[in-house]
Design an enzyme around this catalytic site. Structure first.
Site, PDB file in Angstrom:
ATOM      1  CB  VAL A 236      -4.114   1.151  -0.002  1.00 40.27           C
ATOM      2  CG1 VAL A 236      -5.194   0.621   0.821  1.00 40.27           C
ATOM      3  CG2 VAL A 236      -3.197  -0.111  -0.402  1.00 40.27           C
TER       4      VAL A 236
ATOM      5  CE  LYS B 138      -7.462  -1.636  -4.166  1.00 40.16           C
ATOM      6  NZ  LYS B 138      -8.937  -1.374  -3.980  1.00 40.16           N
TER       7      LYS B 138
END
Length: 384
Positions: free
Chosen positions: A153, A226
């Protein structure tokens, strides 16, 4: 934890297996090759490298770059079963997963349970099915291994680390919101409502900002994974289907061929022009936003944000994430920076690997002060 530490002896170096030789994997390999003969090279020794077709294995270290794997005269067939064998022996062992493979992600838990550290840019492990995420946590504890996920991420931005450090300090996370797709950040930063939206999509694809099939980005699927990683890190063990995604891809085009979708892209122009005009009239900007709200409600969708909203500020392919917690209740903690790109993603992976090797070397040098068998290393940086 910083990777900028005093050089350590080669005897405490880690043996590394690199899986995936696409843009990120190739960048990681080139970085490792450039470290050959330096203290960093002593700390991370590449002994195995593979893509879906070929593999190289040299216990003494592979001193060559990715071209040698692709151009070898007698290629060795790649096998995930060979990874653990290639790393067999004592000391620090690290798998670098730069693939986008479900099959590789399925092996993360097995390697962790064997005490092999895993560093990954692939979101399919922690952003996949909840059962896989849970097995990774259990295996990491069982094997006393680390799971380096900084690159999953924000391409190494301190997003996951910040969430973990806040919670480790007793803070409670109330909400998280972010622009988590570099390609969509670029797209909506440049879209002006005058020229066709489809032209901007094609320009982003041709520049390499989107996947070859832009639906992988426009569908919100990448952002969904994510957000799942963020939510689970923040303490919400969400199932994969718990995220409500407002896809930008019309249902009739979801299963079309790539060529057919490209031909039909102009169908997006009119509705996007209307949404842009409505936002513009109110002084707002369109952004694809992922949100984790109180109670664990998670959504991904296009929003009209006030021009001074922290998620609307910035440009290019920057990711922007806002975190609300006990200590950041009125004004959120905002993290912003490049959230895409092979070089920054590869660097984030190797930062995690270096930090893991540093901790392992210190534990080896000071066995009296070593941590309990099942304790995790680097609480703030890694999945705990």
């Amino acid at each position: 934890m910083s990777a900028r530490v005093a050089p350590l002896r080669a005897a405490t170096g880690a043996r590394v297996a690199l899986l995936g030789t696409g843009t990120v994997g190739s960048a990681a390999w080139a970085r490792l090759a450039a470290w050959s003969g330096t203290p960093f090279g002593d700390r991370l020794r590449l002994v195995y490298a593979a893509n879906s077709r070929h593999a190289l294995h040299d216990p003494a270290g592979i001193p060559v770059e990715v071209g040698a794997l692709l151009g070898q005269s007698q290629p060795v067939a790649a096998s995930l079963d060979a990874v653990a064998d290639a790393l067999d022996g004592g000391g620090c062992r690290i798998v670098l997963d730069a693939s986008a493979s479900e099959a590789v992600a399925e092996r993360h838990a097995d390697w962790l349970a064997r005490g092999i550290h895993v560093v990954t840019a692939c979101k399919l492990g922690q952003g996949g099915p909840l059962a896989r995420w849970a097995s990774i946590q259990a295996a990491r504890r069982r094997g006393g291994a680390c799971y380096g996920d900084s690159a999953t991420v924000g391409a190494g931005l301190p997003i996951l680390r910040s969430l973990r450090e806040l919670q480790a300090g007793g803070d409670r996370i109330h909400a998280v919101a972010g622009v988590l797709s570099g390609s969509l950040a670029w797209l909506f930063h440049h879209y002006d409502g005058l020229r066709p939206f489809s032209n901007f999509v094609r320009a982003a694809r041709d520049a390499g900002y989107t996947e070859p099939d832009p639906r992988d980005d426009l569908s919100g699927e990448d952002v969904r994974r994510k957000l799942l990683i963020l939510a689970r890190t923040a303490g919400h063990a969400l199932e994969s289907d718990a995220v409500q995604v407002d896809s930008l891809v019309p249902p009739a085009l979801r299963d079309a061929s790539v060529a057919a979708f490209d031909d039909a892209l102009p169908v997006l122009d009119a509705p996007m022009r209307e949404r842009f005009a409505a936002a513009y009239k109110g002084g707002a900007k369109l952004r694809l936003v992922a949100r984790l709200q109180a109670g664990g409600r998670a959504t991904v969708g296009l929003e009209a944000l006030a021009a001074d909203d922290p998620l609307a500020i910035g440009g290019g392919t920057d990711n922007r994430v806002a975190i609300w917690s006990d200590r950041y209740s009125e004004r959120p903690l905002v993290i912003q920076g490049p959230g895409a790109g092979a070089q920054v993603t590869a660097a984030a992976m190797l930062d995690d690997a270096l930090a893991i090797q540093t901790e392992a070397a210190r534990a080896q040098a000071s066995p009296v002060a070593s941590r309990p068998k099942n304790a995790s290393i680097g609480r703030g940086r890694w999945n705990t």
